[in-house]
Design an enzyme around this catalytic site. Structure first.
Site, short mmCIF file in Angstrom:
data_model
loop_
_atom_site.label_atom_id
_atom_site.label_comp_id
_atom_site.label_asym_id
_atom_site.label_seq_id
_atom_site.Cartn_x
_atom_site.Cartn_y
_atom_site.Cartn_z
N LYS A 52 12.40 -3.00 24.42
CA LYS A 52 11.72 -3.61 23.27
C LYS A 52 10.42 -4.27 23.69
O LYS A 52 9.39 -4.15 23.00
CB LYS A 52 12.64 -4.64 22.61
CG LYS A 52 12.00 -5.41 21.44
CD LYS A 52 11.61 -4.49 20.29
CE LYS A 52 10.87 -5.22 19.17
NZ LYS A 52 11.69 -6.19 18.44
N LEU A 53 10.42 -4.97 24.82
CA LEU A 53 9.20 -5.63 25.26
C LEU A 53 8.12 -4.61 25.63
O LEU A 53 6.94 -4.82 25.34
CB LEU A 53 9.50 -6.55 26.44
CG LEU A 53 10.41 -7.75 26.13
CD1 LEU A 53 10.70 -8.53 27.41
CD2 LEU A 53 9.82 -8.65 25.07
#
Length: 300
Positions: free
Chosen positions: A185-186
């Site tokens: 996600k990052l």
């Protein structure tokens, strides 16, 4: 990383000892959580909801959800507990006082970073824990078209499949350890923050050079440099329409988490530091606006 498909949705095959998921508690019914709860209801699951600001949860009663007075009431009898809260601190505050039990799976969908994911996994107790941040904004959440970036034990994947099938167009399994979903996600959000800020820069520069900024969007339309995200955010910037679908306060928070991850990874972070500052400056004008408001930090 494992990706599987069943019936147009991403999942895994069912094995022995499969426990059917019928009821879900959604803790956090803000910008994303409300749409996710409605998607679960449309899929025929029993849904209980709770939100710190009760007025954000009450409308879900009209869609068939049970609106709980507190988190403990919401999770009572749930097969899966889905948290959609702003950050690790708010999630820990809500879940830390709950006894989820060994028969429950906790799906943690907030973007909480690497340290946050480990911290929250420690609060699961005997419950199963699946790290599952999502890609998408308010509209995909409402339409059940999110991308779920999941990580958790293989044995839990069938348990959460009905939930992920309801809220998402696909699920990408990033690994089995807490934090594996956050890592993906990052990385994805580093791209989202970058392309949004780059679009803002081009819109502001077009205006500064005496051009109609629509000319920039028309110039890239349909070409290799185009993206649906640039078009959507660019047109919002031009119109000054900052109704939130991804809040700029969330962009600031995620940029900080990305910077933490970059330091851990040992990668050069000067671009992300500059992006963080642009989003921070824009958030000072209105933290509840959409991230497209970053255009203000470029002088327009």
């Amino acid at each position: 990383m494992r990706v599987g498909r069943r019936g147009g949705r991403f999942a895994v095959s069912r094995g022995k000892g499969f426990q059917v998921t019928k009821s879900v508690a959604v803790l956090g019914t803000g910008m994303m959580g409300a749409g996710m709860a409605r998607s679960l209801l449309r899929a025929g699951l029993s849904v209980a909801v709770w939100n710190r600001s009760a007025d954000k949860a009450r409308p879900l009663a009209e869609d068939g959800a049970v609106v709980a007075a507190d988190p403990a009431s919401a999770v009572e009898g749930a097969d899966v507990v889905l948290t959609v809260l702003f950050d690790a601190d708010s999630t820990a505050e809500v879940v830390g006082g709950l006894d989820l039990g060994e028969d429950v799976v906790w799906v943690q969908s907030g973007t909480v970073g690497l340290i946050g994911a480990q911290r929250l996994a420690g609060l699961a107790g005997g419950a199963g824990y699946v790290d599952a941040p999502v890609l998408g904004t308010r509209k995909p959440a409402e339409d059940g078209k999110l991308t779920v970036l999941a990580a958790g034990p293989t044995a839990l994947r069938d348990r959460v499949a009905p939930v992920f099938d309801a809220i998402g167009a696909r699920t990408v399994w990033a690994g089995e350890k807490p934090g594996d979903g956050q890592r993906l996600k990052l990385a994805a959000n580093s791209w989202v923050l970058s392309i949004t800020a780059a679009t803002a820069q081009a819109v502001a520069l077009s205006r500064g050079l005496g051009l109609e900024p629509e000319a920039f969007l028309d110039a890239i339309a349909g070409g290799a440099a185009d993206s649906a995200y640039a078009q959507a955010k660019g047109r919002a910037m031009i119109a000054g329409d900052f109704a939130p679908s991804f809040g700029i306060d969330g962009a600031v928070k995620d940029a900080e988490l990305i910077l933490d991850a970059m330091r851990e990874a040992g990668t050069e972070d000067r671009v992300m530091r500059a992006l963080h500052e642009q989003y921070r400056v824009a958030a000072d004008h209105g933290g509840t606006e959409d991230m497209a408001a970053v255009v203000r930090a470029f002088g327009t």
